[in-house]
Write an enzyme that holds these catalytic residues in place. Structure first.
Site, PDB file in Angstrom:
ATOM      1  CG  HIS B  20      -1.906  -1.146   1.183  1.00 46.76           C
ATOM      2  ND1 HIS B  20      -2.179  -1.947   2.273  1.00 46.76           N
ATOM      3  CD2 HIS B  20      -2.690  -1.608   0.174  1.00 46.76           C
ATOM      4  CE1 HIS B  20      -3.094  -2.855   1.925  1.00 46.76           C
ATOM      5  NE2 HIS B  20      -3.413  -2.668   0.662  1.00 46.76           N
ATOM      6  CD  GLU B  23      -0.835   0.375   4.550  1.00 50.99           C
ATOM      7  OE1 GLU B  23      -0.154  -0.640   4.780  1.00 50.99           O
ATOM      8  OE2 GLU B  23      -2.076   0.351   4.418  1.00 50.99           O
ATOM      9  CG  HIS B 115       0.430  -4.108   5.208  1.00 53.08           C
ATOM     10  ND1 HIS B 115      -0.325  -3.584   4.196  1.00 53.08           N
ATOM     11  CD2 HIS B 115       0.910  -5.290   4.745  1.00 53.08           C
ATOM     12  CE1 HIS B 115      -0.317  -4.415   3.166  1.00 53.08           C
ATOM     13  NE2 HIS B 115       0.431  -5.454   3.468  1.00 53.08           N
ATOM     14  CD  GLU B 176      -1.607  -3.459   9.419  1.00 51.16           C
ATOM     15  OE1 GLU B 176      -1.370  -2.286   9.080  1.00 51.16           O
ATOM     16  OE2 GLU B 176      -2.075  -4.323   8.644  1.00 51.16           O
TER      17      GLU B 176
END
Lengths: 311, 311
Positions: B20, B23, B115, B176
């Protein structure tokens, strides 16, 4: 925008949301107030809410072609219409017709412009100039009645032409609340924004009713310059905000304090010769503008008393 | 992705950033490691870094036409090339050629996919299934050696087909880290991500060297369903995350606890019949996906011992 204190009650007041379409406190509040404006009503006036950049709001972006809140210079507003002009210039002209024209007696009396930042700036009031006594009194009223920790940020440097949306009205302030990610609405930030606008409206109501606002001295942060990130020969960022500077908006930064960190473990220190007070530290929207933070100084300003002479 | 424990040392390992494009921990780390991969080297292997979605990175957006990290289903990967297919499908096919092909013996051994989230999830490890013993051992190794508070998030529901980028490799996990706004790189989040990847690489090194990893029991959060925001008749959001739920990722939410707040002051409570553990609360990228938070349950899983049989 005039810096003269109004000689008549302010009756035409507008609250703008979505000037930046991904700053969600303003987006949600403006949408709510368009449906139910009862919160914006006082005995002497009723404010109206507007979605400044509906297209950016739909896409949940700051702007679609150029930053709307940099599109209110007179050159843009008086340019001949053209197929090629960016959407935001078209929209700036529309808003200027409704709430301006800028600099004219027909302009709206006051605009509140609601913004969010990813920086840890808390609730903050942005004024064009400390000579704007009316706005400085509003800020003082909010600090006194709402919360002390609500710094004043003076965004204009010297005689620079106003380029912001509120400059089409006779007067205005921007309300800035953070930290909040772009595209996210946080209940705590929304509540702070709502309180800022509520107290601002209350101040106008009291002014309209003839209340006396005595002179006072107040701290405000004025912009010295903007600091870019360190960059390599290709122009790419070679450093990021140092963890010791992150989230320290409006706190003193002294010569020798670290400001950036490189990914190979080096740090860059602040090399100025005096204490500054950074703001907009690590603001997402400012990466493309090459601004790591705004270098501010803190000064005391003496604001004269104001009072509306009622007939 | 196989859930079988590798029978040979893992030598082809890739670390993906910018899956992404906004990010920023992954964007900055992958760019750094492409220039200087020394941190990714161990005695038994060297990992390589990749920018998964360079076009999204350039624009600083999550994706340009469709979410890359939902583009690795077999249907996309085997579709005939066409002018009309979204950029992200083209890019998924390219990545599949380099690091896959998905499900084949030629695929890379392992992918770390980096992420960030705007949710307050801290550092978190996302695995496809608790049956993936190798990934669960890696998570346990990181919790033991790095930090206890590093929850495991199981993203796949039952037999659902894998759609994520790491599914083209033989195995993989997503890392994450949050909260971090989109388009912002925070030094603290970057340091956490860097540590997660470092410990993950160390785990692979130890596995390759024949270390014995005994069986253990471990908590993991598994996805029950996704909760949308309340909406009015026009489909617009009529409520926002309640301040009492904001930032409470992975903490228990009980029936009757408030989850949403409306702008006219009402609250919506959680009406389930058992305690859940929400995650991705108020994630910016999930507004368009109509996800206010992920409803998770916490379960204990028994993971068998693993050890590479060295020749």
């Amino acid at each position: 925008m005039t810096t003269q204190v109004p000689s008549k009650p302010l009756t035409r007041v507008v609250v703008s949301g979505s000037t930046h379409g991904n700053e969600m406190s303003g987006v949600f509040l403006a949408r709510h107030w368009i449906k139910d404006p009862s919160e914006l009503t006082r005995s002497t006036f009723s404010a109206t809410a507007v979605i400044a950049n509906p297209r950016a709001m739909e896409k949940c972006v700051r702007y679609t072609q150029q930053d709307l809140n940099r599109s209110f210079k007179m050159d843009y507003l008086v340019a001949l219409d053209s197929e090629e002009e960016p959407y935001e210039v078209k929209r700036a002209k529309e808003l200027n017709k409704i709430y301006g024209p800028k600099g004219s007696p027909e302009a709206y009396d006051f605009m509140f412009d609601m913004h969010n930042t990813t920086s840890n700036m808390g609730a903050c009031i942005i004024v064009d100039s400390p000579q704007n006594s009316f706005a400085m009194h509003m800020a003082n009223y909010i600090q006194t009645n709402y919360m002390q920790k609500c710094p004043i940020y003076v965004y204009k440097k010297g005689d620079e032409e106003s380029y912001t949306i509120d400059s089409i009205c006779k007067n205005g302030v921007a309300m800035e609340v953070g930290p909040q990610p772009q595209g996210v609405v946080r209940a705590d930030c929304l509540a702070q924004m709502r309180a800022l606008v509520r107290h601002g409206l209350d101040f106008i109501e009291k002014f309209n009713q003839g209340s006396a606002f005595p002179a006072f001295d107040i701290d405000a942060h004025t912009l010295i310059s903007r600091e870019d990130y360190p960059r390599n020969a290709d122009g790419e960022m070679s450093g990021i905000i140092h963890p010791k500077l992150q989230d320290k908006d409006f706190l003193p930064l002294n010569p020798g304090d670290p400001i950036f960190q490189t990914l190979d473990g080096n740090e860059v220190v602040y090399e100025g010769d005096s204490t500054i007070y950074p703001a907009f530290i690590n603001e997402a929207a400012y990466y493309e503008k090459k601004i790591a933070f705004a270098k501010m100084e803190k000064k005391v300003f003496s604001i004269p008393d104001i009072q509306l002479k009622l007939d």
